[in-house]
Scaffold this motif. Structure first.
Motif, PDB file in Angstrom:
ATOM      1  N   TRP A  10       0.847  -1.787   0.177  1.00  0.00           N
ATOM      2  CA  TRP A  10       0.078   0.437  -0.190  1.00  0.00           C
ATOM      3  C   TRP A  10       0.893   1.070   0.222  1.00  0.00           C
ATOM      4  N   ASN A  11       1.720   1.802  -1.073  1.00  0.00           N
ATOM      5  CA  ASN A  11       2.268   2.551  -1.301  1.00  0.00           C
ATOM      6  C   ASN A  11       2.480   3.317  -2.163  1.00  0.00           C
ATOM      7  N   LYS A  12       1.355   3.442  -2.524  1.00  0.00           N
ATOM      8  CA  LYS A  12       0.858   4.272  -3.105  1.00  0.00           C
ATOM      9  C   LYS A  12      -0.595   5.451  -2.852  1.00  0.00           C
ATOM     10  N   PRO A  13      -0.661   5.858  -2.108  1.00  0.00           N
ATOM     11  CA  PRO A  13      -1.962   6.323  -1.830  1.00  0.00           C
ATOM     12  C   PRO A  13      -2.095   7.610  -2.960  1.00  0.00           C
ATOM     13  N   ASN A  68       1.208   8.616   3.556  1.00  0.00           N
ATOM     14  CA  ASN A  68       2.164   8.429   3.075  1.00  0.00           C
ATOM     15  C   ASN A  68       2.235   7.127   2.913  1.00  0.00           C
ATOM     16  N   GLY A  69       2.072   5.999   2.678  1.00  0.00           N
ATOM     17  CA  GLY A  69       1.399   4.822   1.864  1.00  0.00           C
ATOM     18  C   GLY A  69       2.482   3.410   2.324  1.00  0.00           C
ATOM     19  N   TYR A 116      -8.968   2.174  -0.625  1.00  0.00           N
ATOM     20  CA  TYR A 116      -8.708   1.793  -2.087  1.00  0.00           C
ATOM     21  C   TYR A 116      -9.660   1.623  -3.063  1.00  0.00           C
TER      22      TYR A 116
END
Length: 390
Positions: A10-13, A68-69, A116
């Motif tokens: 989950w690093n692409k907010p 912040n992802g 998401y």
């Protein structure tokens, strides 16, 4: 190892995901199913968390993860600090390090995956995208360790974006589900139909087999639903121990300008017969002491006809009574919930009990009379009358 042990990065907010999550209000609960399905579009909860400070801190931790992802380990550190800071004990998963790891994973992944999905729902429904890709395709994540057979069977299913299937089957469709939806062109839709992956192969819309309890809804599709509707539809339940806190929280969502606009409309249009939601009863114990009726969870309404009645009948009494103004109606919920005095009123014209509440606000003494409707579905306090002494 559970099917949801391997978490996606989950690093692409993105903006729509964050906007969805920030729109939620923190709601105290005792159990995970105190809040059901689409109510999660408006309410943030962590099962068993009831303190406002605790909920706000947990909400902030998830918000930070989305902004912040950051991954689950960073969230676990935040969770540990939040629990210690707020003195939260007795929560499920506290018993051991392994169970704590499981509980934090459930909290983290459920909030990340649903936010998401809600963000993607917003993007997929963009009118410009709909012009070129009005069809959606279900995608199963083959990377999960233990795939669910039914989720896998939906892989490649391609349907119009307004097909009833998506109202219940828009992923995630369970704890740890990592399925997703992508937009496709009409050409790809026709190809899917030829290959037996079109509408004729969609499950019946009433069939929720394969969807975990509480997941049969489309995240993000219900952001316009009011808390009043959610509670009346029993999508949020709350025991007496936390009803006051929840009612107070809901009352904060009622905007005074909405009440004023409603009164202005009622006065300008004698034919208007609508109702205005004023808020929720917070002081049910005090009301019960005064009139012997349990009003826990009741909503407070203003009928347009009674707005006109108050304006016409209680303008002046030749003494200290002043004419009511539309802005005065915004104080009604405060008069009831923070009353200086509560007492029984005369029986209403409908043969129902009433309660009279009085409170001094900015030097004026407000007195409001409410009719108590005690039906199983229609649990309401209707404002019947209000007068103001200066």
């Amino acid at each position: 190892m559970a099917a949801y042990e391997r978490l996606p990065p989950w690093n692409k907010p993105f903006a729509e995901q964050l906007a969805f999550f920030k729109y939620k209000l923190s709601v105290p609960t005792e159990r995970w199913n105190d809040i059901l399905r689409e109510a999660h579009d408006r309410a943030f909860m962590v099962a068993g968390a009831q303190s406002a400070d605790l909920l706000n801190d947990l909400n902030a931790a998830i918000t930070k993860a989305i902004e912040n992802g950051t991954g689950i380990e960073a969230f676990r550190k935040d969770f540990k600090q939040i629990v210690a800071k707020n003195g939260w004990t007795g929560w499920t998963g506290e018993e051991s390090a392994a169970k704590t790891a499981w509980r934090t994973k459930v909290i983290y992944q459920t909030n990340m995956s649903t936010s998401y999905a809600a963000g993607r729902w917003k993007q997929l429904n963009d009118p410009e995208l709909q012009k070129v890709m009005p069809y959606w395709q279900y995608k199963h994540n083959d990377g999960v360790i233990y795939p669910r057979p039914l989720h896998k069977s939906w892989d490649g299913l391609t349907l119009p974006s307004d097909h009833p299937f998506w109202k219940q089957h828009f992923p995630p469709n369970g704890w740890g589900c990592q399925c997703r939806v992508v937009p496709v062109t009409k050409a790809k839709f026709m190809k899917a139909v030829v290959n037996g992956r079109g509408p004729a192969n969609a499950p019946d819309q009433e069939n929720t087999e394969g969807i975990d309890d509480g997941f049969a809804y489309a995240p993000g599709a219900n952001m316009d639903t009011s808390f009043r509707s959610i509670i009346q539809d029993k999508l949020i339940t709350y025991p007496p121990a936390i009803s006051k806190a929840l009612s107070r929280l809901m009352n904060k969502t009622v905007h005074a300008e909405d009440v004023v606009d409603f009164v202005n409309d009622a006065l300008a249009n004698p034919q208007l017969t609508e109702n205005q939601f004023l808020g929720f009863v917070e002081n049910a114990e005090a009301i019960q002491k005064a009139i012997g009726e349990d009003t826990t969870g009741f909503i407070v309404l203003l009928k347009s006809e009674y707005a006109r009645h108050v304006n016409k009948s209680h303008a002046r009494d030749g003494g200290q009574q002043r004419p009511p103004k539309p802005a005065d109606f915004a104080h009604v919920i405060t008069v009831l919930n923070e009353a200086d005095k509560l007492m029984p009123g005369d029986e209403s014209n409908h043969g129902l009990p009433t309660i009279k509440a009085s409170k001094t606000i900015l030097g004026d003494l407000f007195t409001a009379v409410f009719e108590v409707r005690l039906g199983k579905k229609n649990r309401v306090l209707n404002l019947l009358s209000m007068y103001i002494k200066v």
